[in-house]
Design a protein around this motif. Structure first.
Motif, short mmCIF file in Angstrom:
data_model
loop_
_atom_site.label_atom_id
_atom_site.label_comp_id
_atom_site.label_asym_id
_atom_site.label_seq_id
_atom_site.Cartn_x
_atom_site.Cartn_y
_atom_site.Cartn_z
N GLY A 83 61.55 7.19 -12.49
CA GLY A 83 60.99 8.33 -12.39
C GLY A 83 59.67 8.55 -12.85
N VAL A 84 59.13 7.25 -13.30
CA VAL A 84 57.56 7.55 -14.18
C VAL A 84 56.45 7.25 -13.21
CG1 VAL A 84 56.32 6.15 -15.78
CG2 VAL A 84 58.58 6.34 -16.04
N ASP A 85 55.60 8.45 -13.30
CA ASP A 85 54.44 8.42 -12.49
C ASP A 85 53.47 7.12 -12.79
OD1 ASP A 85 52.27 9.44 -11.01
OD2 ASP A 85 51.35 9.75 -12.94
N THR A 86 53.06 6.53 -11.61
CA THR A 86 52.38 5.20 -11.58
C THR A 86 50.81 5.32 -10.87
OG1 THR A 86 53.08 4.79 -9.52
CG2 THR A 86 54.51 4.00 -11.43
N SER A 87 50.52 6.71 -10.90
CA SER A 87 49.10 6.83 -10.20
C SER A 87 48.03 6.51 -10.90
CB SER A 87 49.04 8.23 -9.95
OG SER A 87 49.09 9.34 -10.92
N TYR A 88 48.26 6.35 -12.36
CA TYR A 88 47.19 5.67 -13.00
C TYR A 88 47.23 4.38 -13.32
CZ TYR A 88 45.51 10.61 -13.71
OH TYR A 88 45.04 11.71 -13.13
N ILE A 89 48.08 3.36 -12.67
CA ILE A 89 48.32 2.11 -12.90
C ILE A 89 47.27 1.43 -11.99
CG2 ILE A 89 49.90 0.14 -12.93
CD1 ILE A 89 51.94 1.95 -13.73
N ARG A 90 46.33 0.58 -12.48
CA ARG A 90 45.54 -0.31 -11.64
C ARG A 90 46.41 -1.66 -11.34
NH1 ARG A 90 40.85 -3.33 -12.63
NH2 ARG A 90 40.81 -2.89 -14.98
N ILE A 91 46.05 -2.30 -10.27
CA ILE A 91 46.47 -3.66 -9.94
C ILE A 91 45.39 -4.55 -9.97
CG2 ILE A 91 47.26 -4.98 -8.03
CD1 ILE A 91 48.86 -2.43 -7.13
N VAL A 92 45.58 -5.48 -10.66
CA VAL A 92 44.51 -6.41 -10.86
C VAL A 92 44.69 -7.95 -10.28
CG1 VAL A 92 43.19 -7.67 -12.80
CG2 VAL A 92 43.79 -5.22 -13.26
N GLY A 93 43.85 -8.43 -9.65
CA GLY A 93 44.12 -9.82 -9.17
C GLY A 93 43.66 -10.93 -10.06
N GLY A 94 43.37 -12.11 -9.64
CA GLY A 94 43.11 -13.30 -10.29
C GLY A 94 44.41 -13.75 -11.08
N GLU A 95 44.04 -14.30 -12.22
CA GLU A 95 44.95 -15.23 -13.10
C GLU A 95 45.59 -14.29 -14.28
OE1 GLU A 95 46.14 -18.22 -12.47
OE2 GLU A 95 44.95 -17.81 -10.52
N PHE A 96 45.29 -13.19 -14.22
CA PHE A 96 45.96 -11.98 -15.12
C PHE A 96 47.45 -11.98 -15.11
CE2 PHE A 96 41.63 -10.96 -15.39
CZ PHE A 96 41.03 -11.26 -16.68
#
Length: 326
Positions: A83-96
């Motif tokens: 039930g945690v809001d995830t709207s401020y989570i950014r998905i980052v590509g590459g090798e991270f």
């Protein structure tokens, strides 16, 4: 009512820090190297705090970045499950990569193997923080891990400035993890800066001692930080309980003894229980005790996020367990 307590009572938290995957060996007692079964669930200190808060009736949004892969998506799915809001989570590509912790449900010779190479949560930027609608929240929470590297360090200080401009109190869990930092000297300086900018500071004796330059100086450091009017400092001492300091007053509280199956997750659960209880109208002392009960519950069960109690579970624990140690 102080601005800090008023903000906590608003019960809408923006939380800065990492999410991760936890894999814990099954059954209870088995070492990781001897296990043939592991359970996977949400981990990471800030994600755990979020899950704990939501289970206790609060609203929480995690502000972080996750990797664009199956493990990152697993963590997003588990956050939403809780039930945690995830709207401020950014998905980052590459090798991270998102963090991975592999541990066991045992206290003796406990092992927690943490993979943090190329940690994606350190990729949060000032632009990410400027996108947050701080008017939607009543307080912000940060774990100290976010300050260990750039750009996350500068981004979180920017978020502190933005929160302050919006009139929100800042809650800081010192959460010192040496492996994340370039040096102890940098960590002590940066964590002290974060503490000075905060309204509620929670840490254990080792963490305050680290900020002060020696464990024997930790309590004096906590008292010094508590001298700012309206600021609350909670100095945790493990089995010896905690000292809560505010406006020249000290509240000494004990713990609820349990049979622990692991040592980790207690601090995250304490923070969630403390804040949710203040929000529910409990006194500061009662809220510290409810936070301590949450910590005891979590160390008595496998996993971290799945072990966080709901309000009925917390109330049932308090009804069934004798008063805390003094």
């Amino acid at each position: 009512m102080s601005a800090l307590v008023e903000g906590i009572k608003g019960n809408r938290f923006a939380v800065f820090g990492r999410a991760g995957m936890d894999m814990f060996a099954d059954p209870i007692g088995v070492k990781s190297e001897d296990a043939d079964t592991f359970h996977a669930d949400l981990g990471g200190s800030s994600a755990n705090i979020c899950a704990g808060l939501v289970k206790l009736g609060s609203r929480a949004s995690l502000v972080t970045s996750v990797s664009d892969d199956a493990v990152g998506r697993f963590c997003l799915n588990r956050l939403r499950h809780y039930g945690v809001d995830t709207s401020y989570i950014r998905i980052v590509g590459g090798e991270f990569r998102i963090s991975l912790a592999i541990y066991e449900s045992r206290v003796e010779n406990f092992q927690n193997v943490i993979y943090r190479n190329g940690a994606v949560d350190f990729q949060v930027t000032e632009e990410d923080m400027d996108r947050i609608d701080f008017s939607a929240f009543s307080a912000v929470i940060s774990a100290g891990t976010v300050f260990a590297a750039e750009p996350s360090r500068s981004a979180t200080f920017r978020a502190f400035d933005n929160a302050r401009a919006a009139g929100l109190p800042i809650i800081f869990d010192i959460d010192y993890r040496p492996y994340s930092w370039p040096s102890p000297e940098v960590a002590a300086d940066v964590l002290s800066r974060a503490g000075e900018a905060s309204d509620l500071i929670v840490g254990n004796d080792e963490e305050f001692g680290f900020m002060a330059g020696g464990i024997e100086k930790g309590f004096a450091k906590a008292k010094e930080l508590a001298e700012k009017p309206g600021r609350i400092v909670i100095y945790k001492m493990g089995e010896k309980g905690a000292v809560t300091m505010m406006d020249g007053h000290e509240i000494h509280t004990g713990i609820y003894p349990v049979t622990a199956v692991k040592p980790n997750g207690a601090g995250d659960s304490f923070m969630a229980g403390l804040l949710a209880s203040v929000a529910a109208g409990y006194s500061l002392e009662e809220a510290v005790m409810r936070g301590s009960a949450c910590a005891s519950i979590v160390v008595s069960k496998p996993g971290c996020a799945p072990a966080m109690p709901t309000t009925p579970e917390l109330d049932a624990f308090l009804a069934d367990h004798p008063g805390p140690t003094k």
